[in-house]
Design a protein around this motif. Structure first.
Motif, PDB file in Angstrom:
ATOM      1  N   GLY A  51     -31.769   8.620 -34.424  1.00 41.08           N
ATOM      2  CA  GLY A  51     -30.335   8.450 -34.218  1.00 41.08           C
ATOM      3  C   GLY A  51     -29.454   9.222 -35.179  1.00 41.08           C
ATOM      4  N   LEU A  52     -30.051   9.879 -36.186  1.00 37.98           N
ATOM      5  CA  LEU A  52     -29.244  10.616 -37.170  1.00 37.98           C
ATOM      6  C   LEU A  52     -28.554  11.801 -36.499  1.00 37.98           C
ATOM      7  N   LYS A  53     -27.232  11.893 -36.697  1.00 40.52           N
ATOM      8  CA  LYS A  53     -26.432  12.995 -36.165  1.00 40.52           C
ATOM      9  C   LYS A  53     -25.488  13.510 -37.239  1.00 40.52           C
ATOM     10  N   SER A  54     -25.025  14.725 -37.035  1.00 43.15           N
ATOM     11  CA  SER A  54     -24.017  15.271 -37.932  1.00 43.15           C
ATOM     12  C   SER A  54     -22.642  14.739 -37.553  1.00 43.15           C
ATOM     13  N   ASN A  55     -21.719  14.797 -38.505  1.00 45.58           N
ATOM     14  CA  ASN A  55     -20.324  14.510 -38.189  1.00 45.58           C
ATOM     15  C   ASN A  55     -19.736  15.606 -37.303  1.00 45.58           C
ATOM     16  N   ARG A 221     -13.436  11.087 -32.528  1.00 48.70           N
ATOM     17  CA  ARG A 221     -13.684  12.525 -32.388  1.00 48.70           C
ATOM     18  C   ARG A 221     -12.392  13.332 -32.305  1.00 48.70           C
ATOM     19  N   LYS A 222     -11.377  12.750 -31.643  1.00 49.87           N
ATOM     20  CA  LYS A 222     -10.111  13.458 -31.492  1.00 49.87           C
ATOM     21  C   LYS A 222      -8.997  12.629 -32.116  1.00 49.87           C
ATOM     22  N   VAL A 223      -8.085  13.316 -32.810  1.00 50.74           N
ATOM     23  CA  VAL A 223      -7.016  12.626 -33.525  1.00 50.74           C
ATOM     24  C   VAL A 223      -5.679  13.282 -33.235  1.00 50.74           C
ATOM     25  N   THR A 224      -4.631  12.621 -33.704  1.00 49.23           N
ATOM     26  CA  THR A 224      -3.226  12.997 -33.532  1.00 49.23           C
ATOM     27  C   THR A 224      -2.837  12.855 -32.067  1.00 49.23           C
ATOM     28  N   PRO A 225      -1.544  12.745 -31.778  1.00 52.01           N
ATOM     29  CA  PRO A 225      -1.096  12.651 -30.381  1.00 52.01           C
ATOM     30  C   PRO A 225      -1.525  13.842 -29.536  1.00 52.01           C
ATOM     31  N   LEU A 226      -1.874  14.966 -30.197  1.00 49.61           N
ATOM     32  CA  LEU A 226      -2.300  16.159 -29.460  1.00 49.61           C
ATOM     33  C   LEU A 226      -3.774  16.127 -29.099  1.00 49.61           C
ATOM     34  N   GLN A 227      -4.502  15.081 -29.577  1.00 55.57           N
ATOM     35  CA  GLN A 227      -5.930  14.933 -29.270  1.00 55.57           C
ATOM     36  C   GLN A 227      -6.722  16.177 -29.681  1.00 55.57           C
ATOM     37  N   ARG A 228      -6.659  16.491 -30.965  1.00 58.55           N
ATOM     38  CA  ARG A 228      -7.404  17.640 -31.497  1.00 58.55           C
ATOM     39  C   ARG A 228      -8.692  17.166 -32.146  1.00 58.55           C
ATOM     40  N   ARG A 229      -9.733  17.967 -32.060  1.00 57.66           N
ATOM     41  CA  ARG A 229     -11.013  17.624 -32.671  1.00 57.66           C
ATOM     42  C   ARG A 229     -10.867  17.458 -34.183  1.00 57.66           C
ATOM     43  N   ILE A 230     -11.340  16.346 -34.697  1.00 59.64           N
ATOM     44  CA  ILE A 230     -11.201  16.069 -36.122  1.00 59.64           C
ATOM     45  C   ILE A 230     -12.030  17.033 -36.969  1.00 59.64           C
ATOM     46  N   ASP A 231     -13.157  17.523 -36.449  1.00 59.95           N
ATOM     47  CA  ASP A 231     -14.010  18.395 -37.254  1.00 59.95           C
ATOM     48  C   ASP A 231     -13.482  19.823 -37.331  1.00 59.95           C
TER      49      ASP A 231
END
Length: 558
Positions: A51-55, A221-231
């Motif tokens: 189950g280990l995954k990267s951010n 995974r996605k943030v801000t009202p614009l739904q941008r990828r956090i990474d």
């Protein structure tokens, strides 16, 4: 020989440095020493567990000119990269660029001695001890090599598996049949271990010390009202302006940064930006909708956190596990251990079939240096002079970035004063600038790992070969820059690593700007101004940088 030493595992930075030097010096004898049996660093085979995954998601965690294609590695767009895939990818990278064939596995370096011709290393392997001479040396020891394991009263009587999260993969057999597991820590790795144990059928007691920096900031995974990828949003150039940074002007927008950080109106905009970022995550995670989940609400503003910011990359909801009582959160100190019990400071006794500590890493090197002058790897300044410089550069940092003066009040006790890693460009000790035969790779904590690793590797090659087009020329210039950059960290990220080592969030791309400009390579790599300011920088944007460097200096690769 010219030697690249990567200890204890050749991860991103060790591989990036080795690749750049090999491609620029195809005829030189290069060795890479490796304590373990596999490539990968954090993603080495011995540290993988189910189950280990990267951010990171596909496209943000790869070397610039070695893409992680969906066809080969099976990772879908917006998919978090499994640990096993990363191990395979890094191994493929090492084989493709001639690194793997130069690796000497099960070789541990204990002593590094400075000599007139370079360095002598004392190496231990299954065949015994040997000494190796090299003209040049890179240490890519990384920041997650030596686990920090707490000392608890009664630990000798606990009688159950008790280990650091680093060994989670290797100790899985010891956890079979465990129904109650104690996990210590508030970092993402603690959440990962807790999630994996619940998935295997256990109930977890997650313990976070009240005198720590608290639960990790963890975002969708996605943030801000614009739904941008956090990474990738952290690598948007225009957004990097909102983070006070002493090398920020390297991006060419110093006037904008000056307005944002030196005017009252600008600082209001900066505070508004960070409040928007933080509130967006808090609202999406709904911490206030359940009393147990509320315990995992971050204690400090995201502005002060640093690269510890993480991402919810689980197949199912970790927070639902908390709401359902499968993960029980305790904000308490551990008083002592008893047979099969963990006794908390409030008197509660937790039944424990195992105890796993996600309690961070020791930052000091396990290597002994000899033959250096009295300053060793530090600055050529006595303690009295260093204290004076610290005070001087504290004042300069706060004058440059007034917003940093209003520091958060931490729940933890003040930490013992310790010197941060004070290296030029965060790679070269000042005393070694003239010799050009030693550098650290990867002694930074960054959310832009792949980009920083490839760029640092090439910068070190240019530095070794005296091919930097820009660098501090005098000892005084070197010391001034080191002090400004490292003292800034103490003020910028008091809830992160800033006081002890470089910690980058929105500072990663400006840092890469600085290194590329040192080498005379174009740092603005987008096709238009709008894209330059608003599109995130990803590894693919730096595809071809090494070739540009080679062409610039007439280097022909075989």
């Amino acid at each position: 020989m010219s030697l690249f030493l990567t200890l204890p595992r050749p991860g991103w930075f060790g591989l990036g440095a080795a690749r750049a030097y090999i491609q620029s010096h195809p005829d030189q004898n290069i060795a890479i020493l490796e304590t373990n049996e596999t490539v990968g660093g954090t993603w080495s085979e011995a540290r993988l567990y189910p189950g280990l995954k990267s951010n990171n998601m596909l496209g943000s965690y790869e070397f610039p000119d070695f893409p992680m294609s969906e066809k080969i590695y099976g990772v879908k767009p917006l998919g978090h990269i499994p640990g096993a895939v990363l191990n395979r990818y890094l191994t493929d990278f090492a084989k493709h660029y001639g690194i793997f064939e130069r690796l000497q596995f099960k070789s541990t370096v204990g002593v590094v001695e400075s000599t007139e011709s370079g360095w002598t290393l004392t190496v231990t392997s299954p065949k015994g001890k040997r000494k190796i001479q090299t003209t040049k040396l890179i240490l890519a020891t990384g920041l997650t090599s030596t686990p920090n394991i707490p000392q608890y009263e009664g630990a000798d009587k606990f009688g159950k598996p008790f280990f650091h999260a680093k060994d989670f993969c290797q100790r899985t057999d010891d956890l079979k049949g465990a129904t109650n597991v104690v996990v210590v820590g508030g970092a993402k790795s603690a959440y990962d271990v807790a999630y994996a144990m619940v998935e295997s059928g256990a109930t977890v007691d997650l313990i976070i010390k009240p005198d720590s920096t608290g639960p990790v900031w963890i975002a969708p995974r996605k943030v801000t009202p614009l739904q941008r990828r956090i990474d990738t949003i952290l690598n948007v150039r225009a957004l990097s302006w909102f983070s006070p940074c002493p090398w920020g002007q390297e991006d060419g927008y110093g006037a904008v940064r000056c307005f944002l950080h030196k005017t009252i109106l600008g600082r209001m905009l900066v505070k508004g930006f960070w409040n928007m970022m933080g509130n967006d995550v808090l609202q999406r995670n709904q911490y206030d909708n359940h009393p147990e989940l509320h315990k995992l609400k971050p204690w400090y503003s995201v502005f002060w956190i640093g690269s510890g910011l993480s991402i919810l990359n689980y197949n199912t909801s970790f927070f639902d596990m908390v709401r359902d009582g499968k993960v029980r959160v305790h904000i308490e100190n551990i008083e002592r251990l008893a047979p099969g019990r963990v006794v908390l400071g409030n008197g509660d006794q937790l039944v424990a079939d195992a105890m796993i500590c996600s309690t961070g890493w020791k930052k000091e090197s396990t290597i002994t240096f000899s033959g250096l002058d009295k300053t060793g790897l530090g600055l050529p300044i006595d303690q009295q002079g260093l204290a004076k410089l610290r005070a001087e550069y504290d004042a300069k940092v706060l004058k440059e970035f007034p917003i940093l003066e209003n520091q958060p009040v931490l729940q933890s006790e003040p930490k013992r004063s310790a010197e941060p890693l004070r290296y030029y460009r965060f790679m070269v000790p000042s005393a070694m600038m003239v010799k050009r035969n030693f550098a650290f790779a990867g002694m930074i904590s960054s959310v832009s790992t792949a980009i920083c690793a490839s760029t640092q590797g090439l910068w070190i090659t240019a530095y070794f070969d005296d091919r930097l087009e820009r660098e501090a020329k005098t000892e005084d210039e070197v010391v001034k820059e080191i002090m400004m950059h490292t003292q800034w960290g103490k003020w910028r990220y008091p809830c992160g690593y800033g006081a002890s080592l470089p910690d980058f969030v929105f500072e990663g791309i400006p840092y890469v700007d600085m290194l590329l400009k040192d080498m005379g390579i174009q740092n603005k790599r987008k096709s238009s101004l709008i894209k330059e300011l608003t599109e995130p920088y990803c590894p693919e944007d730096y595809n071809g940088v090494l070739e540009e460097f080679r062409q610039k200096h007439g280097i022909t690769a075989k």
